[in-house]
Design an enzyme around this catalytic site. Structure first.
Site, short mmCIF file in Angstrom:
data_model
loop_
_atom_site.label_atom_id
_atom_site.label_comp_id
_atom_site.label_asym_id
_atom_site.label_seq_id
_atom_site.Cartn_x
_atom_site.Cartn_y
_atom_site.Cartn_z
CB CYS A 186 -0.92 0.03 1.22
SG CYS A 186 -1.94 -1.44 1.39
CG HIS A 190 -2.00 5.58 -1.06
ND1 HIS A 190 -2.39 6.76 -1.64
CD2 HIS A 190 -2.60 4.60 -1.77
CE1 HIS A 190 -3.20 6.51 -2.66
NE2 HIS A 190 -3.35 5.21 -2.75
NE ARG A 235 -9.43 2.55 -4.46
CZ ARG A 235 -9.12 2.96 -5.69
NH1 ARG A 235 -9.56 4.09 -6.15
NH2 ARG A 235 -8.36 2.23 -6.47
CB CYS A 239 -6.11 -0.67 -3.81
SG CYS A 239 -6.29 1.11 -3.66
#
Lengths: 278, 224
Positions: A186, A190, A235, A239
């Protein structure tokens, strides 16, 4: 509110009309520059006029909650008490014996009060996944309604509860786990102090104060290009598909751990659903 | 020999440029949950469809990189280990390093497709492949790109590759350096955000050679 809603319905009608040439596509086409520009203009117009078609799902959800007996559902403040309830989730639920986020809890309630099996719930959750244009899901409505009932409330995940803190820690570990044939985690997109872009999209970062809050507090987020609101678990699934990870199962503990980490980071941010994005 | 030293300095500068872009952050090795718990949690959260399940296997380098939020927070021993693991398995095209076809490379650079599967739609075809390089890099002038990776505009020019010197041993050595970065980015930049395209087989050795040609060939639009 009503006027806004009507405008919203009108706008969606126009949008669906515009998109119907493509009907419900199973494969998301790469957009041509012209379409991309049209979408951006459409998006900017909606922003300027304060229109968010995502609000239509609020009414859909209100009906669905009656239909599926979810007025018995306890989100942590008592059965059927929904004002501000989403803002204090994820939290520990004694009746289930585990920490749950909003979507997982709704799935649990659907099994308990609507007579759905686990498989039924999964089907219900994913009925609009992978579709574009004119797909209205009662599940998306329920999540929209319950989240909008917390609009104006500040996210307040109780990290002092050790069971919640454990899920937060697990979520953080997942966030940094590098896996799959493209080596992503992730944090690839981010995290980091410096702001970067993926093509034209600015990425929010868990390392820059306030950005996680701004990102999660507007979910479910209406996506102009798909014509539907995207819930948090959708979401996550998208992702992970982009990350070339295995396929995500909604309402899994993996989802709860990620929610606990992200909403924990977002503590103190006011909920403002639905957001709107391209 | 002098030339090779010069080359190493050049690649050192290029590497330095990339390191500067890596993420900041302090070491925060979490001890409150055990790694086995994390693995179990992840296993339970993914479809066990055999088309995806293999993606759950983590290799040793991924395990090391997962422990640190950035390269700056890695101890030297961990960096060393990832470099060792990454340099050992680099495969080259059948005839060794050569100038690939930059036009083929351009297609791979531009394609965002390949490897994105899901049972609910939006999937790539199994035969799709691409590097999706523009997601993170600016490459050809006038083409929109991301800023997560370094700007590769006129990359070949920056390596001083011209029509005249393009088949010299020094230039072929430059091709090899760039080839290695694309084939297994972690051999040069341990735990970089850039996928290890060749190592995982997402791109074949010939695909990688074609992309290197797109980036470095004097006639490629990248170097115009």
């Amino acid at each position: 509110m009503k006027k806004k809603l009507l405008l919203g319905i009108f706008a969606t009608g126009a949008l669906v009309g515009a998109l119907s040439t493509k009907a419900i596509a199973q494969v998301e086409e790469e957009l041509s520059p012209e379409e991309e520009i049209r979408l951006v203009q459409e998006f900017n117009r909606m922003l300027a006029e304060g229109i968010n078609p995502g609000e239509i799902w609020y009414e859909v959800g209100k009906e669905a909650i009656k239909k599926y007996n979810l007025d018995k559902c306890d989100l942590g403040l008592g059965p059927g008490v929904f004002k501000g309830a989403a803002a204090q989730m994820p939290r520990y639920f004694a009746d289930a014996g585990k920490v749950m986020d909003l979507e997982t809890r709704v799935g649990w309630c659907l099994q308990k009060y609507a007579g759905m099996s686990k498989e039924d719930v999964l089907k219900f959750v994913r009925q609009c996944w992978g579709k574009t244009g004119n797909c209205v899901s009662e599940y998306d409505g329920i999540i929209m309604y319950l989240t909008m009932e917390s609009n104006g409330h500040k996210i307040n995940v109780n990290l002092k509860d050790p069971r919640v803190k454990r899920m937060y820690d697990l979520g953080k570990q997942v966030y940094y786990t590098r896996m799959g044939p493209w080596d992503f985690n992730c944090a690839t997109c981010h995290a980091g102090k410096q702001e970067v872009r993926i093509r034209a999209t600015k990425l929010w970062s868990a390392d820059r104060p306030g950005e996680a809050g701004n990102a999660v507090s507007i979910f479910p987020k209406y996506l102009v290009r798909w014509g539907l609101p995207m819930t948090m678990h959708y979401r996550y699934a998208e992702c992970m598909r982009q990350m070339r990870w295995p396929e995500f199962i909604p309402h899994s503990d993996l989802g709860v751990a990620l929610s606990t980490y992200l909403y924990g980071l977002a503590n103190g941010t006011e909920i403002k659903a639905p957001g709107i994005g391209r | 020999m002098k030339r090779i030293v010069g080359l190493m300095i050049v690649s050192g500068i290029l590497i330095g440029g990339v390191v500067a872009q890596e993420k900041g952050g302090k070491v925060k090795k979490q001890e409150s949950v055990r790694q086995e718990e994390v693995r179990e949690l992840m296993k339970s959260g993914f479809s066990n469809d055999p088309r995806f399940a293999w993606k759950l296997n983590q290799d040793e380098a991924q395990k090391i990189c997962s422990q640190y939020p950035s390269r700056e927070s890695m101890p030297a021993s961990a960096i060393q280990k990832v470099i060792e693991l990454s340099t050992s398995g680099i495969n080259y095209p059948q005839w060794g390093i050569y100038w690939g076809d930059w036009k083929e490379g351009k297609k791979l650079v531009e394609s965002p497709r390949g490897g994105r599967f899901a049972s609910y739609g939006f999937s790539d075809n199994p035969a799709d492949k691409g590097g999706n390089c523009y997601a993170c890099h600016l490459i050809e002038k006038g083409m929109p790109g991301g800023t997560m990776g370094p700007n590769l505009y006129q990359y070949g020019k920056r390596w001083n590759i011209t029509k005249e010197n393009m088949n010299s041993p020094e230039t072929i050595e430059k091709l090899r350096i760039v080839y290695n970065i694309i084939y297994n980015s972690w051999s040069a930049f341990p735990c970089s955000s850039m996928p290890r395209f060749g190592y995982h087989g997402s791109l074949s050795p010939n695909d990688v050679a074609n992309i290197v040609a797109f980036l470095l060939h004097p006639e490629s639009p990248v170097n115009k």
